[in-house]
Motif scaffolding. Structure first.
Motif, PDB file in Angstrom:
ATOM      1  N   SER A  60       0.572  -1.107   0.179  1.00 31.08           N
ATOM      2  CA  SER A  60       0.085   0.173  -0.104  1.00 31.08           C
ATOM      3  C   SER A  60       0.925   1.272   0.007  1.00 31.08           C
ATOM      4  N   TYR A  61       1.887   1.245   0.612  1.00 33.69           N
ATOM      5  CA  TYR A  61       2.946   2.366   0.711  1.00 33.69           C
ATOM      6  C   TYR A  61       3.452   2.559  -0.483  1.00 33.69           C
ATOM      7  N   LEU A  62       3.888   1.524  -1.234  1.00 33.05           N
ATOM      8  CA  LEU A  62       4.608   1.689  -2.403  1.00 33.05           C
ATOM      9  C   LEU A  62       3.650   2.155  -3.561  1.00 33.05           C
ATOM     10  N   LEU A  63       2.578   1.588  -3.380  1.00 25.61           N
ATOM     11  CA  LEU A  63       1.465   2.097  -4.482  1.00 25.61           C
ATOM     12  C   LEU A  63       1.167   3.739  -4.319  1.00 25.61           C
ATOM     13  N   SER A  64       1.149   4.094  -2.883  1.00 24.27           N
ATOM     14  CA  SER A  64       0.872   5.679  -2.547  1.00 24.27           C
ATOM     15  C   SER A  64       1.919   6.434  -3.242  1.00 24.27           C
ATOM     16  N   LYS A  65       3.222   5.884  -3.421  1.00 27.74           N
ATOM     17  CA  LYS A  65       4.223   6.694  -3.802  1.00 27.74           C
ATOM     18  C   LYS A  65       4.539   6.539  -5.336  1.00 27.74           C
ATOM     19  N   LEU A  66       3.858   5.740  -5.848  1.00 32.42           N
ATOM     20  CA  LEU A  66       3.791   5.426  -7.334  1.00 32.42           C
ATOM     21  C   LEU A  66       3.668   6.723  -8.101  1.00 32.42           C
ATOM     22  N   ASP A  67       4.750   6.919  -9.067  1.00 33.56           N
ATOM     23  CA  ASP A  67       4.653   8.023 -10.054  1.00 33.56           C
ATOM     24  C   ASP A  67       5.292   7.479 -11.545  1.00 33.56           C
ATOM     25  N   VAL A  68       5.320   8.477 -12.272  1.00 39.24           N
ATOM     26  CA  VAL A  68       5.798   8.217 -13.735  1.00 39.24           C
ATOM     27  C   VAL A  68       7.163   7.716 -13.526  1.00 39.24           C
ATOM     28  N   ARG A  69       7.941   8.349 -12.748  1.00 41.09           N
ATOM     29  CA  ARG A  69       9.540   8.204 -12.710  1.00 41.09           C
ATOM     30  C   ARG A  69       9.734   6.658 -12.077  1.00 41.09           C
ATOM     31  N   ASN A  70       9.026   6.169 -11.272  1.00 41.28           N
ATOM     32  CA  ASN A  70       9.348   4.749 -10.717  1.00 41.28           C
ATOM     33  C   ASN A  70       8.180   3.632 -11.173  1.00 41.28           C
ATOM     34  N   ALA A  71       7.250   4.057 -12.027  1.00 38.12           N
ATOM     35  CA  ALA A  71       6.240   3.141 -12.322  1.00 38.12           C
ATOM     36  C   ALA A  71       6.806   1.843 -12.848  1.00 38.12           C
ATOM     37  N   ALA A  72       7.780   2.007 -13.891  1.00 41.01           N
ATOM     38  CA  ALA A  72       8.295   0.862 -14.596  1.00 41.01           C
ATOM     39  C   ALA A  72       9.084   0.065 -13.999  1.00 41.01           C
ATOM     40  N   SER A  73      10.001   0.489 -13.004  1.00 35.99           N
ATOM     41  CA  SER A  73      10.797  -0.348 -12.162  1.00 35.99           C
ATOM     42  C   SER A  73       9.986  -1.204 -10.928  1.00 35.99           C
ATOM     43  N   LEU A  74       9.093  -0.334 -10.331  1.00 40.04           N
ATOM     44  CA  LEU A  74       8.126  -1.073  -9.477  1.00 40.04           C
ATOM     45  C   LEU A  74       7.297  -1.993 -10.043  1.00 40.04           C
ATOM     46  N   LEU A  75       7.074  -1.785 -11.284  1.00 35.43           N
ATOM     47  CA  LEU A  75       6.127  -2.848 -12.128  1.00 35.43           C
ATOM     48  C   LEU A  75       7.123  -4.339 -12.464  1.00 35.43           C
ATOM     49  N   ILE A  76       8.338  -3.963 -12.593  1.00 36.54           N
ATOM     50  CA  ILE A  76       9.318  -5.046 -12.803  1.00 36.54           C
ATOM     51  C   ILE A  76       9.648  -5.722 -11.518  1.00 36.54           C
ATOM     52  N   PHE A  77       9.850  -4.895 -10.411  1.00 36.99           N
ATOM     53  CA  PHE A  77       9.874  -5.577  -9.186  1.00 36.99           C
ATOM     54  C   PHE A  77       8.622  -6.604  -8.824  1.00 36.99           C
ATOM     55  N   SER A  78       7.424  -5.811  -8.902  1.00 42.14           N
ATOM     56  CA  SER A  78       6.234  -6.587  -8.356  1.00 42.14           C
ATOM     57  C   SER A  78       6.178  -7.801  -9.343  1.00 42.14           C
ATOM     58  N   HIS A  79       6.368  -7.826 -10.423  1.00 42.20           N
ATOM     59  CA  HIS A  79       6.406  -9.003 -11.307  1.00 42.20           C
ATOM     60  C   HIS A  79       7.372 -10.171 -11.006  1.00 42.20           C
ATOM     61  N   GLU A  80       8.723  -9.803 -10.758  1.00 45.09           N
ATOM     62  CA  GLU A  80       9.733 -10.668 -10.517  1.00 45.09           C
ATOM     63  C   GLU A  80       9.342 -11.281  -8.878  1.00 45.09           C
ATOM     64  N   SER A  81       8.976 -10.313  -8.258  1.00 43.90           N
ATOM     65  CA  SER A  81       8.849 -10.921  -6.734  1.00 43.90           C
ATOM     66  C   SER A  81       7.486 -11.640  -6.317  1.00 43.90           C
ATOM     67  N   GLY A  82       6.600 -11.495  -7.522  1.00 47.54           N
ATOM     68  CA  GLY A  82       5.282 -12.034  -7.174  1.00 47.54           C
ATOM     69  C   GLY A  82       4.385 -11.229  -6.396  1.00 47.54           C
ATOM     70  N   HIS A  83       4.195 -10.065  -6.030  1.00 51.29           N
ATOM     71  CA  HIS A  83       3.485  -9.293  -5.387  1.00 51.29           C
ATOM     72  C   HIS A  83       2.186  -8.984  -6.260  1.00 51.29           C
ATOM     73  N   SER A  84       1.203  -9.478  -6.363  1.00 49.10           N
ATOM     74  CA  SER A  84       0.333  -9.291  -7.284  1.00 49.10           C
ATOM     75  C   SER A  84      -0.620  -8.058  -6.841  1.00 49.10           C
ATOM     76  N   MET A  85      -0.830  -7.631  -5.662  1.00 49.64           N
ATOM     77  CA  MET A  85      -1.633  -6.352  -5.329  1.00 49.64           C
ATOM     78  C   MET A  85      -0.854  -5.251  -5.934  1.00 49.64           C
ATOM     79  N   LEU A  86       0.544  -5.377  -5.557  1.00 46.30           N
ATOM     80  CA  LEU A  86       1.167  -4.084  -6.173  1.00 46.30           C
ATOM     81  C   LEU A  86       1.447  -4.150  -7.705  1.00 46.30           C
TER      82      LEU A  86
END
Length: 138
Positions: A60-86
């Motif tokens: 929830s915290y990471l989603l609240s800080k989501l912006d265009v600068r970090n969206a791609a890296s956070l998407l990769i992280f969530s995909h690779e680590s299996g965090h489905s909500m994120l």
């Protein structure tokens, strides 16, 4: 005869992070400063230790800080680590802000590192558009 010392292996390479997580286990409190400093690593550690509530707090915290600068890296992280909500939150954000995200420096990293995510993102974006069109017709 005594059992001797008990060794516990914890998948954490950061003593400060481990202290924050141990503090959370005992107090069920986590500071925003700790989330800001250790967000992704804390999410990974919380998941590996089956600390479901802490993992949800981190997501929830990471989603609240989501912006265009970090969206791609956070998407990769969530995909690779299996965090489905994120991951779902990132997919929605990127779909809604695709022009800006695609101009970010991280976008080419996403395309190179996780091409399957680009296809998933496209499917997510087109599905969202279809739902929006369908809702507007009703």
């Amino acid at each position: 005869a005594g059992l001797g010392p008990l060794a516990v292996s914890v998948p954490c390479s950061s003593p400060p992070l481990l202290l924050v997580v141990l503090s959370y286990i005992y107090t069920e409190r986590i500071s925003e400063a700790s989330l800001s400093l250790h967000g992704r690593a804390m999410l990974s550690l919380a998941s590996s230790l089956s600390l479901v509530r802490l993992a949800r707090i981190c997501e929830s915290y990471l989603l609240s800080k989501l912006d265009v600068r970090n969206a791609a890296s956070l998407l990769i992280f969530s995909h690779e680590s299996g965090h489905s909500m994120l991951k779902e939150g990132c997919l929605q954000f990127v779909s809604s802000n695709s022009d800006e995200v695609m101009e970010s420096r991280e976008w080419s990293s996403l395309v190179d590192r996780a091409p399957d995510l680009v296809a998933e993102l496209f499917a997510s974006a087109t599905g969202a558009r279809k739902r929006a069109r369908s809702n507007s017709l009703h």
